[in-house]
Motif scaffolding. Structure first.
Motif, PDB file in Angstrom:
ATOM      1  N   TYR A  46       0.729  -1.300   0.191  1.00 14.82           N
ATOM      2  CA  TYR A  46       0.066   0.143  -0.104  1.00 14.82           C
ATOM      3  C   TYR A  46       0.889   1.441  -0.017  1.00 14.82           C
ATOM      4  CZ  TYR A  46      -3.604  -3.570   1.240  1.00 14.82           C
ATOM      5  OH  TYR A  46      -4.364  -4.378   1.277  1.00 14.82           O
ATOM      6  N   GLY A  47       1.979   1.167   0.637  1.00 11.79           N
ATOM      7  CA  GLY A  47       3.039   2.359   0.566  1.00 11.79           C
ATOM      8  C   GLY A  47       2.219   3.696   1.113  1.00 11.79           C
ATOM      9  N   LEU A  48       2.695   4.624   0.033  1.00 15.10           N
ATOM     10  CA  LEU A  48       2.138   6.005   0.293  1.00 15.10           C
ATOM     11  C   LEU A  48       1.356   6.421  -0.562  1.00 15.10           C
ATOM     12  CD1 LEU A  48       5.978   7.520   0.492  1.00 15.10           C
ATOM     13  CD2 LEU A  48       4.278   7.715   2.336  1.00 15.10           C
ATOM     14  N   ASP A  49       0.306   5.557  -1.012  1.00 12.20           N
ATOM     15  CA  ASP A  49      -0.877   5.592  -1.860  1.00 12.20           C
ATOM     16  C   ASP A  49      -2.045   6.123  -0.956  1.00 12.20           C
ATOM     17  OD1 ASP A  49      -2.880   5.896  -3.461  1.00 12.20           O
ATOM     18  OD2 ASP A  49      -2.553   3.816  -4.392  1.00 12.20           O
ATOM     19  N   PRO A  50      -2.338   7.339  -1.001  1.00 14.24           N
ATOM     20  CA  PRO A  50      -3.504   7.786  -0.237  1.00 14.24           C
ATOM     21  C   PRO A  50      -5.077   6.848  -0.335  1.00 14.24           C
ATOM     22  CG  PRO A  50      -3.087   9.323  -1.705  1.00 14.24           C
ATOM     23  CD  PRO A  50      -1.994   8.291  -1.924  1.00 14.24           C
ATOM     24  N   GLY A 106      15.611  -0.687  -2.133  1.00 13.98           N
ATOM     25  CA  GLY A 106      14.509  -1.553  -1.879  1.00 13.98           C
ATOM     26  C   GLY A 106      13.092  -1.034  -1.826  1.00 13.98           C
ATOM     27  N   THR A 107      13.401   0.160  -0.989  1.00 11.40           N
ATOM     28  CA  THR A 107      12.189   1.059  -0.568  1.00 11.40           C
ATOM     29  C   THR A 107      11.538   1.770  -1.695  1.00 11.40           C
ATOM     30  OG1 THR A 107      12.930   0.802   1.720  1.00 11.40           O
ATOM     31  CG2 THR A 107      11.236   2.276   1.011  1.00 11.40           C
ATOM     32  N   ALA A 108      12.597   2.032  -2.702  1.00 13.13           N
ATOM     33  CA  ALA A 108      12.081   2.978  -3.881  1.00 13.13           C
ATOM     34  C   ALA A 108      10.765   2.419  -4.664  1.00 13.13           C
ATOM     35  CB  ALA A 108      13.190   2.881  -4.735  1.00 13.13           C
ATOM     36  N   LYS A 109      10.570   1.195  -4.490  1.00  9.25           N
ATOM     37  CA  LYS A 109       9.341   0.761  -5.256  1.00  9.25           C
ATOM     38  C   LYS A 109       7.872   0.842  -4.449  1.00  9.25           C
ATOM     39  CE  LYS A 109      10.831  -3.287  -6.096  1.00  9.25           C
ATOM     40  NZ  LYS A 109      10.977  -4.679  -6.898  1.00  9.25           N
ATOM     41  N   LEU A 110       7.772   1.520  -3.398  1.00 11.60           N
ATOM     42  CA  LEU A 110       6.730   1.699  -2.576  1.00 11.60           C
ATOM     43  C   LEU A 110       5.478   2.383  -3.328  1.00 11.60           C
ATOM     44  CD1 LEU A 110       7.731   2.761   0.989  1.00 11.60           C
ATOM     45  CD2 LEU A 110       7.314   0.382   0.229  1.00 11.60           C
ATOM     46  N   PRO A 111       4.376   1.927  -3.625  1.00 13.21           N
ATOM     47  CA  PRO A 111       3.324   2.468  -4.145  1.00 13.21           C
ATOM     48  C   PRO A 111       3.256   4.274  -3.565  1.00 13.21           C
ATOM     49  CG  PRO A 111       2.889   0.335  -3.787  1.00 13.21           C
ATOM     50  CD  PRO A 111       4.142   0.800  -3.019  1.00 13.21           C
ATOM     51  N   GLY A 112       3.207   4.959  -4.609  1.00  9.22           N
ATOM     52  CA  GLY A 112       2.967   6.159  -4.334  1.00  9.22           C
ATOM     53  C   GLY A 112       4.108   7.226  -4.066  1.00  9.22           C
ATOM     54  N   LEU A 113       5.514   6.392  -3.897  1.00  5.56           N
ATOM     55  CA  LEU A 113       6.633   7.099  -3.431  1.00  5.56           C
ATOM     56  C   LEU A 113       7.240   8.289  -4.391  1.00  5.56           C
ATOM     57  CD1 LEU A 113       9.495   5.802  -1.275  1.00  5.56           C
ATOM     58  CD2 LEU A 113      10.022   7.084  -3.666  1.00  5.56           C
ATOM     59  N   VAL A 114       6.934   7.647  -5.579  1.00  2.00           N
ATOM     60  CA  VAL A 114       7.555   8.735  -6.389  1.00  2.00           C
ATOM     61  C   VAL A 114       6.730   9.936  -6.680  1.00  2.00           C
ATOM     62  CG1 VAL A 114       7.949   9.240  -9.211  1.00  2.00           C
ATOM     63  CG2 VAL A 114       8.711   7.173  -8.234  1.00  2.00           C
ATOM     64  N   VAL A 115       5.283   9.848  -6.626  1.00  2.64           N
ATOM     65  CA  VAL A 115       4.554  11.023  -6.645  1.00  2.64           C
ATOM     66  C   VAL A 115       4.511  11.791  -5.481  1.00  2.64           C
ATOM     67  CG1 VAL A 115       2.034  11.705  -6.565  1.00  2.64           C
ATOM     68  CG2 VAL A 115       2.804   9.888  -8.142  1.00  2.64           C
ATOM     69  N   TYR A 116       4.933  11.187  -4.145  1.00  2.00           N
ATOM     70  CA  TYR A 116       4.863  11.923  -3.083  1.00  2.00           C
ATOM     71  C   TYR A 116       6.332  12.932  -2.945  1.00  2.00           C
ATOM     72  CZ  TYR A 116       4.637  12.707   1.939  1.00  2.00           C
ATOM     73  OH  TYR A 116       4.526  13.189   3.323  1.00  2.00           O
ATOM     74  N   LEU A 117       7.254  12.427  -3.435  1.00  2.00           N
ATOM     75  CA  LEU A 117       8.487  12.967  -3.395  1.00  2.00           C
ATOM     76  C   LEU A 117       8.421  14.133  -4.341  1.00  2.00           C
ATOM     77  CD1 LEU A 117      11.455  10.505  -3.294  1.00  2.00           C
ATOM     78  CD2 LEU A 117      11.224  12.502  -1.719  1.00  2.00           C
ATOM     79  N   ALA A 118       8.099  13.914  -5.679  1.00  2.00           N
ATOM     80  CA  ALA A 118       7.910  14.906  -6.789  1.00  2.00           C
ATOM     81  C   ALA A 118       7.091  16.012  -6.180  1.00  2.00           C
ATOM     82  CB  ALA A 118       7.117  14.372  -7.956  1.00  2.00           C
ATOM     83  N   GLU A 119       6.085  15.856  -5.471  1.00  2.00           N
ATOM     84  CA  GLU A 119       5.027  17.067  -4.854  1.00  2.00           C
ATOM     85  C   GLU A 119       5.950  17.602  -3.692  1.00  2.00           C
ATOM     86  OE1 GLU A 119       1.583  15.068  -3.866  1.00  2.00           O
ATOM     87  OE2 GLU A 119       0.854  15.134  -5.853  1.00  2.00           O
ATOM     88  N   ALA A 120       6.690  17.004  -3.058  1.00  2.00           N
ATOM     89  CA  ALA A 120       7.132  17.624  -1.708  1.00  2.00           C
ATOM     90  C   ALA A 120       8.404  18.291  -2.290  1.00  2.00           C
ATOM     91  CB  ALA A 120       7.565  16.395  -0.680  1.00  2.00           C
ATOM     92  N   LEU A 121       9.158  17.836  -3.337  1.00  2.00           N
ATOM     93  CA  LEU A 121      10.622  18.599  -3.461  1.00  2.00           C
ATOM     94  C   LEU A 121      10.410  19.500  -4.796  1.00  2.00           C
ATOM     95  CD1 LEU A 121      12.813  15.279  -3.542  1.00  2.00           C
ATOM     96  CD2 LEU A 121      12.346  16.982  -1.686  1.00  2.00           C
ATOM     97  N   GLY A 122       9.268  19.229  -5.597  1.00  2.00           N
ATOM     98  CA  GLY A 122       8.817  20.215  -6.575  1.00  2.00           C
ATOM     99  C   GLY A 122      10.066  19.891  -7.989  1.00  2.00           C
TER     100      GLY A 122
END
Length: 254
Positions: free
Chosen positions: A148-152, A198-214
């Motif tokens: 489920y990761g960081l998928d809201p 290994g943790t890079a593939k968490l669902p929603g992680l890429v989107v969360y980071l992109a929004e947080a870092l711009g």
């Protein structure tokens, strides 16, 4: 500046004591001159330090299986080589390697690593957050985190809310590192982020980071540009983020 090699070695060893958290006589030091500093009369140095007992442990393991070690380098150095340095024309990139215990950062400009840092929080800390918040054992928490990761939108966002406080520690340290680098190198701002581990593939992680870092964020692919049989490629691509260190080490002498 204007120091011979012996003088430079002494100067760097003395300066290193301010940045290395363990006694200097207990580490192996290596460095590379990056170029002139923004401060007049000084140069920037990339410093690498590793505990002597850890280096010796790995050397003994290699020798014990009949291998001859030719060099030792940090994981983030190998990862940067695999994901950025061999890509011609790559923009200034921050590489984020999220391991079990730590998150390692590097900023790569062209073929050179300009910045590195290690954050003492990784995937296991995220799993402990899930376990504590949802009342799971660690193994079950890891499975829920992977699923489920960081998928809201998944599981009513409960897993994301359990992960978020710990992951935000990592995000805030990444922001601090970006700000530090930007302040020292205003002419070469970071344009994108590549995530691995290994943790890079968490669902929603890429989107969360992109929004947080711009910034543009993508999962690193160490197999990009490497030819192999299709049946092997399909299997390796499933766990590509776990091979970045190995690929980077293999590319060292090429």
């Amino acid at each position: 500046p204007n120091l011979n090699q012996e003088e430079l070695k002494k100067a760097i060893s003395w300066e290193a004591e301010q940045y290395v958290p363990i006694p200097i006589n207990e580490v192996r030091l290596d460095w590379q001159i990056l170029g002139d500093s923004t401060t007049a009369g000084k140069v920037e140095v990339l410093l690498v330090a590793a505990p002597i007992n850890l280096v010796n442990y790995y050397l003994n393991v290699l020798k014990g299986v009949g291998l001859v070690p030719v060099s030792v380098e940090t994981e983030i150095t190998a990862v940067a080589r695999a994901l950025v340095q061999r890509v011609e024309g790559a923009p200034v990139t921050m590489v984020i390697s999220i391991g079990a215990s730590t998150t390692d950062l590097s900023i790569v400009k062209g073929s050179r690593i300009s910045f590195t840092r290690s954050i003492g929080t990784g995937g296991l800390a995220l799993a402990r957050g899930v376990a504590q918040e949802l009342g799971f054992e660690t193994d079950q928490a890891i499975e829920y985190m992977k699923t489920y990761g960081l998928d809201p939108t998944s599981l009513e966002g409960k897993v994301m809310q359990a992960i978020k406080p710990v992951f935000d520690i990592i995000v805030n340290e990444i922001k601090r590192s970006l700000a530090y680098y930007s302040n020292r190198h205003p002419e070469s701002a970071v344009k994108r982020v590549v995530v691995t581990g290994g943790t890079a593939k968490l669902p929603g992680l890429v989107v969360y980071l992109a929004e947080a870092l711009g910034l543009e964020v993508q999962i690193g692919d160490p197999w990009e540009g490497i030819s192999m049989p299709s049946n092997i490629a399909k299997k390796l691509e499933e766990d590509a983020t776990s091979y970045a260190v190995a690929v980077g080490l293999a590319l060292k002498q090429l």
